[in-house]
Design an enzyme around this catalytic site. Structure first.
Site, mmCIF file in Angstrom:
data_model
loop_
_atom_site.group_PDB
_atom_site.id
_atom_site.type_symbol
_atom_site.label_atom_id
_atom_site.label_comp_id
_atom_site.label_asym_id
_atom_site.label_seq_id
_atom_site.Cartn_x
_atom_site.Cartn_y
_atom_site.Cartn_z
ATOM 1 N N SER A 142 0.857 -1.180 0.000
ATOM 2 C CA SER A 142 0.000 0.000 0.000
ATOM 3 C C SER A 142 0.896 1.234 0.000
ATOM 4 O O SER A 142 2.041 1.179 0.458
ATOM 5 C CB SER A 142 -0.887 0.011 1.247
ATOM 6 O OG SER A 142 -1.570 1.245 1.382
ATOM 7 N N TYR A 155 -2.238 0.696 10.740
ATOM 8 C CA TYR A 155 -2.184 0.181 9.375
ATOM 9 C C TYR A 155 -0.900 0.601 8.678
ATOM 10 O O TYR A 155 -0.248 -0.224 8.012
ATOM 11 C CB TYR A 155 -3.398 0.677 8.587
ATOM 12 C CG TYR A 155 -3.491 0.106 7.188
ATOM 13 C CD1 TYR A 155 -3.647 -1.259 6.985
ATOM 14 C CD2 TYR A 155 -3.433 0.932 6.069
ATOM 15 C CE1 TYR A 155 -3.735 -1.786 5.702
ATOM 16 C CE2 TYR A 155 -3.522 0.414 4.785
ATOM 17 C CZ TYR A 155 -3.675 -0.945 4.610
ATOM 18 O OH TYR A 155 -3.761 -1.458 3.332
#
Length: 257
Positions: A142, A155
């Site tokens: 990501s 995250y």
């Protein structure tokens, strides 16, 4: 053999394992790699969804897998002596709290599935990836693994660790026939990612994409992964970052309303 060459009786279709294949990017990647000439092992916890996918797409086989469970990973690996591609796609985000008010259990869950899940899969399948013509490990990372943003500490920490895993693995496997790549998407509109992150709150999940004309789709990322793994064997794409045109950074997204 490359997938482009096509399978023959002497050269069967190479095997690709895709984790987190029951929905979103994982399911799209399983479909795309099957179309590219792979026999795809679609692996995830939700077997009903995998069975539906396998029934819909030729050359896709459903296997129940929990990447947070050592025995589950070992059982999958025991049936796969030769693997061409491993797509470590299983992952997820839980919560959007500030570090000071965050739930440590959310951090633990994110680290376990995103990072340790990938570690387990690599450890279990590395012999199969080195067999035959060699293999390719792809990490679905990501942009959160390369940048940070407020309320995303757990995250972004997990995805930074996953990026570090890919970089370290590439160093350690240098000279061996296994490529290592990270595909790092930005904003991707899928049915579940934001919904899971917000604990099932549909309004909050919808707000993430509100006013964004064209966020990325799961098929966009599957297309990118397919490109990475179908390069000639001597070509290694270390990192491919892909964002929608509307997104300049995690915190800077053009919205029409």
């Amino acid at each position: 053999m490359t997938p482009e060459a096509g399978p023959t009786s002497a050269h069967p279709r190479p095997v690709a394992v895709v984790t987190g294949a029951s929905s979103g990017i994982g399911a799209a990647t399983a479909r795309r790699l099957a179309a590219e000439g792979y026999d795809v092992v679609a692996a995830a916890r939700r077997r009903d969804r995998l069975d539906a996918l396998a029934g819909e797409v030729e050359h896709v086989r459903a296997v129940t897998l929990d990447v947070t469970d050592d025995a589950s990973v070992a059982a999958l690996a025991a049936d796969l002596p030769d693997v061409a591609v491993l797509v470590n796609n299983a992952g997820g985000a839980f919560g959007m709290d500030e570090v000071a008010t965050s739930d440590v259990e959310d951090w633990r869950r994110m680290y376990d599935v995103n990072v340790l899940g990938s570690v387990r899969m690599v450890k279990a399948l590395l012999p199969a990836l080195e067999a035959g013509a060699g293999g390719h490990v792809v990490v679905t990372g990501s942009i959160a693994g390369h940048l940070v943003y407020e309320n995303g500490g757990g995250y972004t920490a997990a995805k930074h660790a996953e990026a570090a895993l890919a970089q370290t693995l590439r160093l350690e496997l240098n000279g061996r026939p296994v490529r290592v790549s990270e595909v790092a998407p930005g904003m991707v509109a899928t049915d579940e990612f934001s919904l899971v992150r917000f604990g099932g709150d549909q309004a909050k999940a919808d707000a993430v994409y509100a006013g964004v004309a064209n966020p990325l789709t799961a098929d966009d990322i599957a297309d990118t992964i397919a490109f990475v793994v179908t390069r000639p064997a001597h070509v290694n794409i270390d990192l491919l970052v892909v964002k929608p045109l509307a997104q300049a950074a995690p915190h800077k997204v053009h919205r029409t309303s």
